[in-house]
Design an enzyme around this catalytic site. Structure first.
Site, PDB file in Angstrom:
ATOM      1  N   CYS A   1       0.832  -1.203   0.000  1.00 24.66           N
ATOM      2  CA  CYS A   1       0.000   0.000   0.000  1.00 24.66           C
ATOM      3  C   CYS A   1       0.866   1.253   0.000  1.00 24.66           C
ATOM      4  O   CYS A   1       2.087   1.180   0.133  1.00 24.66           O
ATOM      5  CB  CYS A   1      -0.885   0.002   1.234  1.00 24.66           C
ATOM      6  SG  CYS A   1       0.114  -0.070   2.721  1.00 24.66           S
TER       7      CYS A   1
ATOM      8  N   CYS B   1       3.205   1.621   2.815  1.00 23.02           N
ATOM      9  CA  CYS B   1       4.467   0.907   2.713  1.00 23.02           C
ATOM     10  C   CYS B   1       5.455   1.704   1.888  1.00 23.02           C
ATOM     11  O   CYS B   1       6.646   1.783   2.199  1.00 23.02           O
ATOM     12  CB  CYS B   1       4.263  -0.449   2.061  1.00 23.02           C
ATOM     13  SG  CYS B   1       3.028  -1.431   2.875  1.00 23.02           S
TER      14      CYS B   1
ATOM     15  N   CYS C   1       0.718 -11.666  16.697  1.00 21.91           N
ATOM     16  CA  CYS C   1      -0.048 -10.921  15.699  1.00 21.91           C
ATOM     17  C   CYS C   1       0.725 -10.917  14.393  1.00 21.91           C
ATOM     18  O   CYS C   1       1.896 -11.282  14.318  1.00 21.91           O
ATOM     19  CB  CYS C   1      -0.267  -9.497  16.150  1.00 21.91           C
ATOM     20  SG  CYS C   1       1.292  -8.655  16.415  1.00 21.91           S
TER      21      CYS C   1
ATOM     22  N   CYS D   1       3.959  -9.053  14.329  1.00 27.06           N
ATOM     23  CA  CYS D   1       5.119  -9.735  14.900  1.00 27.06           C
ATOM     24  C   CYS D   1       5.824 -10.538  13.818  1.00 27.06           C
ATOM     25  O   CYS D   1       7.046 -10.633  13.794  1.00 27.06           O
ATOM     26  CB  CYS D   1       4.683 -10.716  15.987  1.00 27.06           C
ATOM     27  SG  CYS D   1       3.685  -9.990  17.272  1.00 27.06           S
TER      28      CYS D   1
ATOM     29  N   ASP E   1     -17.228 -50.373  29.872  1.00 23.39           N
ATOM     30  CA  ASP E   1     -18.400 -49.610  29.507  1.00 23.39           C
ATOM     31  C   ASP E   1     -19.051 -50.340  28.329  1.00 23.39           C
ATOM     32  O   ASP E   1     -18.365 -51.006  27.570  1.00 23.39           O
ATOM     33  CB  ASP E   1     -17.961 -48.200  29.104  1.00 23.39           C
ATOM     34  CG  ASP E   1     -19.146 -47.350  28.717  1.00 23.39           C
ATOM     35  OD1 ASP E   1     -20.155 -47.394  29.439  1.00 23.39           O
ATOM     36  OD2 ASP E   1     -19.063 -46.655  27.685  1.00 23.39           O
TER      37      ASP E   1
ATOM     38  N   ASP F   1     -14.863 -44.738  26.768  1.00 21.44           N
ATOM     39  CA  ASP F   1     -14.514 -43.934  25.597  1.00 21.44           C
ATOM     40  C   ASP F   1     -13.798 -42.634  25.950  1.00 21.44           C
ATOM     41  O   ASP F   1     -13.433 -41.866  25.079  1.00 21.44           O
ATOM     42  CB  ASP F   1     -15.756 -43.644  24.747  1.00 21.44           C
ATOM     43  CG  ASP F   1     -16.804 -42.884  25.528  1.00 21.44           C
ATOM     44  OD1 ASP F   1     -16.471 -42.375  26.614  1.00 21.44           O
ATOM     45  OD2 ASP F   1     -17.954 -42.805  25.067  1.00 21.44           O
TER      46      ASP F   1
ATOM     47  N   ASP G   1     -16.906 -41.158  30.297  1.00 19.19           N
ATOM     48  CA  ASP G   1     -16.445 -42.007  31.390  1.00 19.19           C
ATOM     49  C   ASP G   1     -15.267 -41.415  32.146  1.00 19.19           C
ATOM     50  O   ASP G   1     -14.659 -42.087  32.962  1.00 19.19           O
ATOM     51  CB  ASP G   1     -16.050 -43.380  30.838  1.00 19.19           C
ATOM     52  CG  ASP G   1     -17.191 -44.016  30.068  1.00 19.19           C
ATOM     53  OD1 ASP G   1     -18.343 -43.794  30.473  1.00 19.19           O
ATOM     54  OD2 ASP G   1     -16.934 -44.711  29.087  1.00 19.19           O
TER      55      ASP G   1
END
Lengths: 850, 120
Positions: free
Chosen positions: A13, A16, A111, A114, A526, A724, A728
């Protein structure tokens, strides 16, 4: 005056453009700057130094690699500018490493801005060609020949932290290479030391005189031997002395201490005899120059053999590491590209061709293929994958082609997490090893005390010449004591066992579980998802008179074709299995908890439960058959056409194909098997009967499952809970060992101490078998190590001497010591050949091909 | 002469006890102050080998293994359930947050390498 063009990147842009102007204009020799956003270049007029320009661009965060320069970028003047400051790194203070890729794990970056800062920080490091930061997995990739430490410093200076990460498979290769180098070094040291030790020892054996006469030729001869032996201590034996000294300064003592003090004492005494024989009574003027080089040689040989044996203990992790694919075929907008697996991001579309390895975890978008998941789950049968199914990194595609979307990449894949888990568990220590740990921590100073005490006892009570006996006995004590065998006994077995278990799809997460699993006498299973498949399927199709089963199933499937219900899935699957095609229906209506209805060719079709149809005023048929289905724990669904029942479908959560066999295996071992479920008693009983379980706890609320486990524990049982992992969790945590049944490749199961990657209940019995074998192996090792030391040390001290006249030679002690740790490692390695279930056909086959 | 040797021997034993057990608390400790602590793994010792930190604080240790012998391959923090494999010639970061004050040992698999983590 000249003009030069530099590549830039990331300038998008006007802002920059301004930043670039601001960065470059103040530089010496810059008269004009123009930025070309289109081609991502900047053109600078003036005599500015190209390196300075690049540095300024890097500072501003827009530097691009020169090689990436897309345009012709002709420097207006011919040669001189470039070369000096860019291109090759200006100075070669960094180790002249060949260019290669390096990954850094970066922390503290949150971010997008960074990312830019970190990339430019990395790019400013000499030797960096390109640097790119991936925020998603917090990894920066750097190519070039830069020194990793410099890269880390650059990131740290920018306010973040980084550590180099390496491709684990390559790291493993490096490790092997390192170990191989060490092995060769040890063998070399052994050869040199034995080349000196053996002749001296043979001289003594074959009647050569080992005593020194003052002033005689023997004094000169032994003097020369003393110097040569000193060289052995100083060169092949150097590492013992350095280690001993360093440890000593830290108030620590280790194996090096024992070897250094032992060989040092033998040499010191012998040399004293040579230099000043008159200080000692005539009988004590014996030299022990063979002892030091022999011990150094033998211990180095022991270390080398141990290294060899150890290499095999890590085989399981290496095998897992090698499963990962290096590249993957990514489908981009402009076609297919082979890209390194590190560059794959979540949501990338990837294609895997027949026989290739799946690169990352993903979800199938198109295609059908059989995928061999045995390397992760231990399950020998390939699994059919089609649209919507998940695939896991490291598994092997069969004969079809799949396109899949990446869902987990890098360290998040199931494979990466399994490797991580296995590595962690391999370093774990089951409680049985604690005693050895305690002993090992005080072992060496204790041996030093015993050695001194031995010398004193010989001095006060021993026969003449006391000086010689003192030296021989205490040196032998120091050398025969082997802290290594004690220290290695547990970890070696654990390392092999955890790897072995992982090969069978059993992930052991907790160190204590490895031990406790061997002591289990009760297994609570189970029902849903553990004994059964956890999803409904059609068990039986019964047609009314005048109808056939296929018609019934086809009509039912047509009815359900538009439904999302799990029952619909079951019926559609059943129809597909029989190759039945569905026909379109209209006016589809789904009534929650009742059934579905729709019209087809002017007839009204209904599929639903008894109560609903009775409400609709339909006279039911096939009642006996329906009752029979109920007895089999299946839910009967009635299919009616225009108010007449034409068939009944039994839908049930079927028990797993191998559940009964696995449960029988447990009961064969006298394990009490209990089934626990929230289901009603009748259904529970029916499933229990099929599975071969005779103890059933039905209608148990999920929150009460933990209490039932506790109740069993109060009866004094060692209880395993198998479930599972989601519903549980409390019961899994309450149990002595919690087994989570994985859904194939999902290992994010935190509450269980052991995860079974395949859904098979055989995993429970396998885990118990492995754990028993491991415990036995550890016990053998510990027993061996304890017995060795508790027998060896007193014998070395001369305990047998008063009765039999036996006294060990320090050389024998050296050989015994190095053999003892090799024995421990080899015994642990035997676990690699352990087969959890020798009789089980398919498993044995997969074991062979790996 | 006989007395001298016996006294020397006993003194040596006392010295061993004192040096390896009693005085070992006086070893120089490295205090964690936010940043990472670099620990060199070579020749049988961790350097530094005594680390101090406060309970509840996250501690970052960077182990640099220079010793290729397999003994040094792993570092195990007993009682903290932390273990890490250390590749030769590289810095491996171990992060831990000890919750309870106390003295924790960290060693290699065979306990030849020994270190102490003191949590205040």
């Amino acid at each position: 005056m000249s003009r030069q063009t530099l590549p830039i990147q990331g300038a998008t842009c006007q802002h920059c453009v301004k930043s670039i102007h601001k960065a470059l204009e103040p530089l010496n020799g810059v008269s004009a700057v123009s930025v070309d956003l289109q081609n991502q270049t900047v053109t600078v007029d003036g005599d500015a130094d190209r390196g300075a320009l690049r540095a300024a661009l890097a500072e501003a965060g827009y530097a691009a690699d020169e090689d990436d320069d897309p345009g012709p970028a002709p420097p207006a003047n011919d040669e001189p500018t470039g070369g000096d400051a860019n291109g090759a790194p200006p100075k070669s203070d960094a180790p002249a490493s060949e260019p290669r890729d390096l990954s850094l794990a970066v922390t503290g970056a949150h971010c997008a801005s960074c990312v830019r800062t970190i990339e430019s920080a990395l790019q400013s490091v000499p030797g960096v060609d390109t640097a790119s930061m991936n925020l998603a997995n917090h990894t920066a990739r750097v190519s070039g020949s830069a020194d990793p430490d410099a890269l880390v410093r650059a990131v740290q200076n920018a306010g973040y932290d980084a550590t180099p990460v390496r491709d684990p498979a390559r790291a493993e290769d490096d490790r092997e290479e390192q170990e191989h180098r060490l092995y060769r070094k040890l063998v070399r040291q052994t050869t040199v030391a034995l080349a000196v030790g053996v002749p001296v020892m043979l001289w003594g054996w074959f009647g050569g005189t080992m005593t020194v006469q003052a002033g005689g030729a023997s004094q000169w001869g032994w003097g020369a031997v003393s110097v040569i032996t000193f060289l052995i201590l100083a060169l092949p034996g150097r590492h013992f002395f350095v280690g001993a000294w360093k440890a000593f300064r830290h108030h620590n003592a280790n194996m090096d201490t024992l070897i250094a003090v032992g060989t040092g004492a033998a040499w010191g005494y012998s040399t004293l005899v040579v230099i000043a024989p008159n200080l000692l009574p005539e009988m004590a003027r014996h030299v022990y120059f063979e002892a030091s080089p022999m011990i150094i040689g033998l211990v180095n040989l022991g270390l080398a053999l141990e290294l060899r044996a150890r290499g095999k203990t890590g085989a399981a992790v290496k095998r897992l590491l090698n499963l990962g694919a290096k590249t993957a075929r990514r489908l981009d907008d402009d076609g297919e590209h082979d890209v390194p697996v590190e560059d794959i991001r979540v949501d990338d579309r990837l294609r895997v061709r027949p026989g290739e390895t799946i690169a990352v975890d993903g979800e199938v978008l198109e295609g059908d293929s059989e995928v061999d998941q045995s390397m992760l789950t231990g399950e020998p049968m390939p699994v059919v994958k089609s649209e919507g199914d998940t695939v896991a990194a490291g598994t092997l595609n069969g004969s079809g082609t799949l396109v899949y979307r990446a869902t987990r990449v890098g360290a998040d894949t199931a494979l990466a997490r399994i490797i991580d888990l296995v590595k962690k568990a391999q370093g774990a220590k089951p409680p049985i090893g604690r005693l050895a740990d305690t002993v090992a921590s005080v072992f060496v100073p204790t041996i030093l005390l015993i050695a001194v005490a031995t010398a004193l006892i010989w001095y006060n009570f021993g026969p003449q010449p006391v000086a010689a006996y003192m030296v021989v006995a205490s040196v032998t004590v120091l050398i025969i004591a082997c802290p290594c065998a004690l220290g290695l006994a547990t970890p070696m077995s654990v390392m092999v066992a955890v790897g072995k278990a992982a090969e069978s799809g059993i992930l052991i997460r907790q160190d204590a579980a490895l031990q406790t699993a061997a002591e289990l006498d009760t297994v609570v299973l189970d029902k849903t998802g553990t004994i059964t498949e956890g999803r409904p399927s059609v068990t039986r199709v019964i047609a009314a008179e005048g109808q056939d089963e296929d018609t019934v199933l086809r009509l039912a499937a047509s009815l359900e074709a538009g439904s999302e219900h799990p029952l619909a899935r079951a019926i559609l699957d059943a129809a597909e299995e029989r190759g039945l095609k569905t026909a379109p229906v209209s006016d589809f209506r789904a009534l929650n908890g009742k059934g579905v209805s729709a019209r087809q060719d002017d007839t009204l079709l209904r599929l639903g439960n008894r109560r609903w149809l009775e409400q609709e005023g339909i006279r039911l048929g096939l009642e006996d058959e329906a009752r029979q289905l109920s007895d089999e724990a299946a839910t009967p669904l009635f299919l009616t056409r225009d108010d007449t029942v034409i068939g009944v479908l039994g839908v049930a959560d079927r028990i797993k194909a191998d559940a009964a066999e696995a449960i029988a295996r447990l009961r064969d071992r006298d394990v009490r098997v209990v089934m626990i479920t929230g289901d009603i008693q009748a259904t529970a009983d029916a499933i229990a009967k099929q599975a071969g379980v005779d103890e059933v706890l039905a209608e148990v609320l999920p929150e009460d499952k933990a209490r039932e486990v506790e109740k069993l524990q109060k009866e004094g049982r060692k209880v395993a809970m198998v479930g599972d992992g989601i519903n549980d969790a409390p019961a899994l945590a309450q149990a002595d060992v919690g087994f989570a049944i994985g859904t194939g490749t999902d290992v994010a199961i935190e509450s269980a101490s052991i995860t079974l990657m395949s859904g098979s209940l055989h995993g429970v019995a396998d885990a118990m078998a492995i754990s028993r074998a491991t415990l036995r192996n550890i016990k053998q090792n510990l027993f061996g190590a304890f017995v060795y030391n508790t027998l060896g040390v007193p014998v070395a001290a001369g305990l047998l001497y008063p009765f039999t006249g036996w006294l060990l030679s320090p050389v024998i002690a050296g050989a015994a010591m190095s053999l003892s740790s090799v024995t421990v490692v080899s015994n642990a390695n035997r676990l690699r050949f352990f087969k959890p279930r020798g009789h089980h056909g398919p498993r044995a086959k997969t074991g062979d091909h790996s | 002469m006989s007395l001298l040797i016996n006294v020397t021997g006993l003194a040596l034993m006392a010295l061993i006890v004192w040096w390896f057990w009693l005085s070992s608390k006086g070893r120089p400790a490295k205090r964690a102050e936010g940043g990472a602590i670099d620990i060199v793994v070579s020749d049988g010792v961790y350097e530094p080998s005594v680390i101090e930190t406060n309970a509840g604080e996250t501690l970052t240790l960077r182990f640099e293994r220079r010793d290729p012998s397999p003994c040094a391959e792993q570092v195990i923090f007993h009682k903290l359930d932390v273990s890490e494999t250390l590749p030769v010639g590289e810095k491996t970061t171990v992060t831990l947050t000890p919750e309870n004050p106390g003295t924790y040992r960290f060693t290699c698999q065979m306990q030849m390498y020994q270190g102490t983590l003191i949590v205040h």
